[in-house]
Design a protein around this motif. Structure first.
Motif, mmCIF file in Angstrom:
data_model
loop_
_atom_site.group_PDB
_atom_site.id
_atom_site.type_symbol
_atom_site.label_atom_id
_atom_site.label_comp_id
_atom_site.label_asym_id
_atom_site.label_seq_id
_atom_site.Cartn_x
_atom_site.Cartn_y
_atom_site.Cartn_z
ATOM 1 N N LEU A 129 0.811 -1.214 0.000
ATOM 2 C CA LEU A 129 0.000 0.000 0.000
ATOM 3 C C LEU A 129 0.847 1.268 0.000
ATOM 4 O O LEU A 129 1.915 1.317 0.612
ATOM 5 C CB LEU A 129 -0.911 0.020 1.233
ATOM 6 C CG LEU A 129 -1.929 -1.113 1.334
ATOM 7 C CD1 LEU A 129 -2.683 -1.024 2.656
ATOM 8 C CD2 LEU A 129 -2.911 -1.068 0.166
ATOM 9 N N ASN A 130 0.325 2.302 -0.666
ATOM 10 C CA ASN A 130 0.825 3.661 -0.499
ATOM 11 C C ASN A 130 0.289 4.155 0.837
ATOM 12 O O ASN A 130 -0.934 4.246 1.037
ATOM 13 C CB ASN A 130 0.339 4.545 -1.651
ATOM 14 C CG ASN A 130 0.770 5.974 -1.508
ATOM 15 O OD1 ASN A 130 0.425 6.654 -0.541
ATOM 16 N ND2 ASN A 130 1.509 6.477 -2.481
ATOM 17 N N LEU A 135 -3.898 5.816 4.721
ATOM 18 C CA LEU A 135 -4.343 6.494 5.946
ATOM 19 C C LEU A 135 -5.474 7.483 5.702
ATOM 20 O O LEU A 135 -6.180 7.853 6.641
ATOM 21 C CB LEU A 135 -3.157 7.198 6.606
ATOM 22 C CG LEU A 135 -2.083 6.279 7.206
ATOM 23 C CD1 LEU A 135 -0.909 7.096 7.716
ATOM 24 C CD2 LEU A 135 -2.648 5.401 8.311
ATOM 25 N N SER A 136 -5.656 7.911 4.462
ATOM 26 C CA SER A 136 -6.729 8.876 4.169
ATOM 27 C C SER A 136 -7.960 8.215 3.543
ATOM 28 O O SER A 136 -8.869 8.904 3.116
ATOM 29 C CB SER A 136 -6.197 9.975 3.236
ATOM 30 O OG SER A 136 -5.789 9.426 1.996
ATOM 31 N N GLU A 137 -7.998 6.882 3.494
ATOM 32 C CA GLU A 137 -9.098 6.175 2.839
ATOM 33 C C GLU A 137 -10.446 6.476 3.481
ATOM 34 O O GLU A 137 -10.557 6.599 4.704
ATOM 35 C CB GLU A 137 -8.863 4.661 2.892
ATOM 36 C CG GLU A 137 -7.833 4.155 1.915
ATOM 37 C CD GLU A 137 -7.621 2.655 2.016
ATOM 38 O OE1 GLU A 137 -6.888 2.108 1.168
ATOM 39 O OE2 GLU A 137 -8.187 2.022 2.944
ATOM 40 N N ALA A 201 -11.458 -4.844 1.748
ATOM 41 C CA ALA A 201 -11.039 -4.465 0.394
ATOM 42 C C ALA A 201 -10.840 -2.961 0.261
ATOM 43 O O ALA A 201 -11.541 -2.150 0.876
ATOM 44 C CB ALA A 201 -12.056 -4.948 -0.620
ATOM 45 N N SER A 202 -9.882 -2.569 -0.562
ATOM 46 C CA SER A 202 -9.604 -1.159 -0.831
ATOM 47 C C SER A 202 -10.828 -0.471 -1.434
ATOM 48 O O SER A 202 -11.539 -1.062 -2.256
ATOM 49 C CB SER A 202 -8.433 -1.047 -1.803
ATOM 50 O OG SER A 202 -8.320 0.265 -2.308
ATOM 51 N N PRO A 203 -11.077 0.783 -1.077
ATOM 52 C CA PRO A 203 -12.162 1.544 -1.706
ATOM 53 C C PRO A 203 -11.783 2.086 -3.087
ATOM 54 O O PRO A 203 -12.590 2.744 -3.738
ATOM 55 C CB PRO A 203 -12.408 2.686 -0.717
ATOM 56 C CG PRO A 203 -11.073 2.925 -0.087
ATOM 57 C CD PRO A 203 -10.432 1.561 0.010
ATOM 58 N N TYR A 215 -8.036 -7.627 -3.807
ATOM 59 C CA TYR A 215 -8.691 -6.724 -2.867
ATOM 60 C C TYR A 215 -7.899 -5.433 -2.679
ATOM 61 O O TYR A 215 -8.290 -4.569 -1.897
ATOM 62 C CB TYR A 215 -8.882 -7.410 -1.516
ATOM 63 C CG TYR A 215 -9.855 -8.570 -1.563
ATOM 64 C CD1 TYR A 215 -10.980 -8.530 -2.379
ATOM 65 C CD2 TYR A 215 -9.653 -9.703 -0.774
ATOM 66 C CE1 TYR A 215 -11.873 -9.587 -2.418
ATOM 67 C CE2 TYR A 215 -10.540 -10.759 -0.803
ATOM 68 C CZ TYR A 215 -11.645 -10.705 -1.631
ATOM 69 O OH TYR A 215 -12.536 -11.750 -1.668
ATOM 70 N N ASP A 216 -6.772 -5.301 -3.372
ATOM 71 C CA ASP A 216 -5.986 -4.066 -3.357
ATOM 72 C C ASP A 216 -5.501 -3.766 -4.765
ATOM 73 O O ASP A 216 -5.474 -4.645 -5.634
ATOM 74 C CB ASP A 216 -4.793 -4.177 -2.408
ATOM 75 C CG ASP A 216 -5.089 -3.646 -1.016
ATOM 76 O OD1 ASP A 216 -5.729 -2.575 -0.925
ATOM 77 O OD2 ASP A 216 -4.687 -4.293 -0.028
#
Length: 601
Positions: A129-130, A135-137, A201-203, A215-216
């Motif tokens: 992950l970046n 952290l801002s998701e 899962a990532s948005p 999921y990413d």
């Protein structure tokens, strides 16, 4: 008249010098003209000098000089000319940087040259992950939770004192009190999601066009990145360590080993004596809390699928990342349908038998392997310690995950010092090393005791020190001479084969790496009936370790060898024997099958 004229010449009361924190390409060297004894006008000339002292005038004439690619391997010299109303006079600086150092290629350039190639198992759903984006998701649902990740006061009171995270700066509100605390009292990041993979899962999957089943995000440096920094050389190790870290939001092996948040990584060691290294000497791969070291000749690099194909032009190590655990391995292993039949090395004293791994076949390369923007430097550490309220996320004091084992920030002071002092993980047998907040070594000894003043000598007295870290997964034989290995690390000569050697015919189908003080044989375990040779002379106190497979059992034999000229290693159904050139036979101090477990290749 001549004496009157000379008495009016400008004269320096302190000599010119060159100032600069870093002597690498792209950095700026600044002229300190010295102090002159009269009112003068100053001008500058810069010279590029060989190590033999031959200097060439450069076109630069300013008081600052940006170091150019052609300066690599050289030193700079500054000439300051002072002019007053009578005449001019010049004075030279000493060459910079001071010998034996020379100007090196920029660290960022080398970090790009040596960055790893991440290869995932075909069943792996997560990607690195970046951190800023992570952290801002903002997720699409909240339920009983927030739509954001949260930072909470301590894991002993889950869900209490939690605050939504909008950026890494939110973390500043937590972590100021840590003295005499256990991990369960630390602040932690509660990653958005419940106890199933889909919830985590990532948005951003639609934005990054993630492949089906992930999921990413697998591409786009805004979403997926790895981080680097460099340290070294050190008194104990004449290597520069390029250190790469990867963060995953979830490990999902099974209920026992699953956890939120996972920092993994690898380190590449390059000679500190070479200003523009074309290759590396060895690499360290993280797996289940350990940092395992492999000689260059045992690894796979770039798109060259040949094991042992690393060298000039092939400097990017392939790391094979395990399904769900994200452990890093030097070679692939397939586990059809995710059945845990691949092995990882046990943490028991002699590494007896493999523990399960679901597979790391490497069939799915990270799409961002070819994107330079996906390699990012770590933010600067701020030396966070008690009372400091302004950390960056890299040294924030807290846990990255609400449940499971819990992982610390890469540069937090209790973290294994792969970040701060990776040479210590090589210089002694225990691979968990720490750095205290005051900058001194913080050691966790082999017996599990810890503290800022824990005796390092105790760690180094362990059975295979400093050889232990060279006996990681897939290493089926190693020959290690501790004194020679320490000296090779100190002098940066580990990549120059010297001393006793392992030799065939038992090398068949395996990869062999030879260094000073350490030899490695990488591949499948050795079977009864195979033979290896040791070509000497062999110093007393040399350690030999053999991983042997008989029937359905795998075991490890460890020998501490006396002085001998050469020897044959014989693999029998009941174990291994070493027979030297005088006919003496030696048994292992740890018998291969005394505590072996049923296992798979």
């Amino acid at each position: 008249l001549q004496s009157i004229y000379q008495s009016g010449l400008p004269s320096p009361t302190t000599q010119p010098r060159i100032l600069g924190e870093l002597s690498s390409v792209g950095e700026t060297a600044t002229a300190d003209p010295g102090v002159w004894d009269s009112t003068t006008t100053l001008s500058y000339q810069w010279y590029r000098c060989t190590t033999a002292g031959a200097c060439t005038l450069l076109p630069a004439t300013g008081s600052a000089y940006v170091i150019q690619p052609g300066d690599a391997g050289h030193r700079l010299k500054l000439r300051v000319t002072a002019t007053n109303a009578i005449a001019s006079a010049s004075a030279d600086s000493v060459e910079w940087p001071a010998a034996p150092a020379v100007i090196s290629v920029a660290a960022a350039t080398l970090a790009e040259d040596f960055r790893p190639i991440l290869r995932f198992d075909n069943s792996e759903r997560w990607r690195p992950l970046n951190i800023d984006t992570f952290l801002s998701e903002v997720h699409q649902y909240g339920g009983p939770e927030s739509t954001r990740h949260q930072v909470c006061e301590d894991r002993s009171n889950p869900g209490v004192g939690c605050v939504d995270i909008t950026s890494w700066e939110t973390l500043r509100q937590f972590g100021q009190s840590w003295e005499d605390q256990t991990k369960e009292d630390w602040p932690y990041i509660d990653i958005h999601g419940n106890l199933n993979e889909v919830d985590y899962a990532s948005p951003h999957l639609d934005e990054c066009s993630a492949p089906s089943g992930l999921y990413d995000c697998d591409s786009g440096a805004t979403y997926t990145s790895i981080y680097w920094h460099t340290v070294g050389p050190f008194a104990e190790s004449n290597y520069r360590y390029f250190d790469y870290w990867f963060f995953y939001r979830l490990n999902w092996f099974d209920p026992l080993f699953s956890h939120e948040g996972d920092w993994e990584g690898m380190t590449v060691a390059v000679s500190a004596s070479d200003p523009d290294p074309a290759t590396f000497a060895f690499a360290a791969l993280s797996a289940h809390g350990r940092q395992w070291h492999y000689l260059r000749k045992t690894l796979i690099c770039n798109t060259n699928e040949i094991i042992g194909g690393c060298g000039p032009g092939y400097s990017r190590v392939n790391t094979f990342i395990a399904n769900d655990t994200h452990a890093n391995y030097p070679q692939p292993c397939s586990a059809p349908l995710g059945i845990p039949i691949c092995g990882q090395t046990d943490d028991s004293e002699y590494g007896q038998g493999p523990l399960p791994e679901k597979g790391y076949d490497g069939s799915e390369p990270w799409q961002a392997n070819t994107d330079p923007a996906a390699l990012k430097p770590f933010p600067a550490t701020r030396g966070w310690a008690p009372g400091t309220t302004d950390p960056t996320w890299v040294d924030w004091y807290g846990l990255w995950g609400a449940w499971g084992s819990g992982v610390e920030s890469p540069a937090a002071w209790r973290v294994p010092n792969l970040f701060n002092d990776p040479h210590l993980a090589i210089a002694a047998a225990c691979t968990e090393r720490f750095t205290d907040p005051n900058g001194g070594p913080y050691v966790q000894d082999c017996d599990g005791t810890e503290g800022p003043n824990a005796p390092r000598a105790q760690a180094e007295a362990s059975i295979e020190s400093p050889c232990d870290v060279w006996n990681g997964p897939h290493v089926v034989a190693s020959l290690c001479q501790p004194a020679e290995l320490r000296d090779a690390l100190r002098t940066g000569t580990i990549d120059n084969p010297d001393g006793a050697r392992l030799a065939g015919p038992g090398l068949n189908g395996r990869t062999y790496g030879a260094g000073t003080g350490i030899d490695q044989l990488v591949g499948k375990p050795i079977r009864p009936g195979e033979r290896l040779r040791i070509v000497g002379p062999v110093p007393a106190g040399t350690w030999l370790r053999i991983v042997m497979r008989a029937g359905e059992k795998t075991g490890v034999g460890v020998f501490k060898l006396p002085l001998m000229q050469s020897a044959t290693i014989v693999l029998l159904e009941g174990g291994a024997r070493v027979i030297d050139s005088r006919g003496r036979a030696f048994r292992p101090i740890a018998a291969p099958f005394s505590e072996a477990r049923d296992s798979q290749d």
